[in-house]
Design an enzyme around this catalytic site. Structure first.
Site, PDB file in Angstrom:
ATOM      1  N   TYR A  63       0.853  -1.191   0.000  1.00 33.09           N
ATOM      2  CA  TYR A  63       0.000   0.000   0.000  1.00 33.09           C
ATOM      3  C   TYR A  63       0.887   1.239   0.000  1.00 33.09           C
ATOM      4  O   TYR A  63       1.352   1.684   1.036  1.00 33.09           O
ATOM      5  CB  TYR A  63      -0.917   0.014   1.218  1.00 33.09           C
ATOM      6  N   PHE A 208     -12.652  -5.747   1.041  1.00 36.84           N
ATOM      7  CA  PHE A 208     -13.813  -5.161   0.360  1.00 36.84           C
ATOM      8  C   PHE A 208     -15.087  -5.423   1.169  1.00 36.84           C
ATOM      9  O   PHE A 208     -16.088  -5.905   0.638  1.00 36.84           O
ATOM     10  CB  PHE A 208     -13.968  -5.711  -1.052  1.00 36.84           C
ATOM     11  N   PRO A 209     -15.077  -5.133   2.470  1.00 40.01           N
ATOM     12  CA  PRO A 209     -16.259  -5.432   3.299  1.00 40.01           C
ATOM     13  C   PRO A 209     -17.494  -4.637   2.890  1.00 40.01           C
ATOM     14  O   PRO A 209     -18.622  -5.045   3.208  1.00 40.01           O
ATOM     15  CB  PRO A 209     -15.807  -5.055   4.709  1.00 40.01           C
TER      16      PRO A 209
END
Length: 279
Positions: A63, A208-209
């Site tokens: 990231y 990706f909740p």
């Protein structure tokens, strides 16, 4: 007052966290490359998350790359007994924004050392293999993490983007504390992996909740949200928390306001009828 009302889960049997955590992918630049436009605001989000009772923060060396880990190390007391920080290794980045699997054991050992430096942690609470690499034997990658655990560099091992078969292979090599796969109210393709985690007592971290905001096809979610004076995104988080006792949702954001909305979702109690409608 907004506060994290989720119940707790013991990662690896000894790291107790509130189940609603924070995913730190979004405190980076566009396409998850480079620094965010406002690094001070990114640190504010991290600090506010902890203030609200979020004591599980998940990131990855890819990231930024490295940016998210650095900001976490700068903003938070990462060695506090009251905070659990997880990171991942095994993906390379480039300026085109590609995510390139790289599971070479020597690379993973080097990546872990760099992550430890940026996060200012020794050892790292939870180190996860980000994605199986088709050019490296899966067992070789997992053996590298097992060795790092034996050497005291990391406390617990996790895997990400795996099948049930790959999870079982990893479990034959080292104790697996968590699995991180894509899963949300709109996408349940890995329900078999979640069921395996329930059977084994492994934490399941759904990435990706919020389905990246794409909840339009989830029947009934808008009506349920209206009934709770909430947003569909909040209902999606509440569903994840109630769907299984081992889920550890980690919604990410670069906004304090959005963070507070996510944390508020931990106080929403869906009825059995509402859960049935969403399921």
């Amino acid at each position: 007052m907004v506060e994290n009302q989720s119940d707790t889960f013991d990662i690896g049997g000894d790291l107790t966290v509130n189940r609603l955590g924070y995913g730190a992918m979004r405190i980076t630049g566009e396409d998850i490359i480079g620094a965010p436009d406002d690094e001070d605001e990114a640190r504010n989000v991290l600090e506010r998350a902890v203030e609200l009772g979020v004591n599980f923060v998940d990131t990855a060396d890819s990231y930024g790359p490295g940016v998210s880990e650095r900001l976490i190390g700068e903003a938070l007391d990462t060695e506090s007994d009251d905070l659990v920080v997880a990171t991942k290794g095994g993906l390379l980045r480039n300026t085109d924004g590609d995510w390139l699997p790289h599971g070479d054991p020597d690379y993973l050992r080097n990546a872990q050392l760099a992550s430890r430096d940026r996060l200012r942690m020794d050892p790292i609470d939870l180190y996860q293999f980000h994605r199986p690499d088709p050019d490296t034997e899966f067992e070789e990658s997992i053996n590298a993490l097992a060795e790092m655990k034996d050497e005291g560099l990391i406390r617990h091992v996790g895997v990400s983007n795996v099948s049930v078969e790959q999870l079982d292979t990893a479990r034959d090599i080292v104790d697996i504390a968590t699995v991180q796969n894509e899963f949300n109210v709109a996408n349940r393709e890995d329900d078999d992996v979640l069921e395996a985690c329930e059977e084994y007592g492994i934490g399941f971290i759904p990435w990706f909740p919020l389905a990246a905001g794409d909840l339009d096809d989830v029947e009934g979610i808008d009506e349920i949200a209206d009934d709770h004076d909430a947003s569909p995104h909040q209902i999606a988080l509440a569903w994840l928390l109630q769907h299984s006792d081992v889920t550890l949702p980690i919604p990410g954001t670069s906004s304090v306001d959005h963070l507070e909305q996510n944390v508020a979702a931990s106080g929403i109690e869906l009825s059995d009828d509402e859960l049935d409608r969403l399921s």
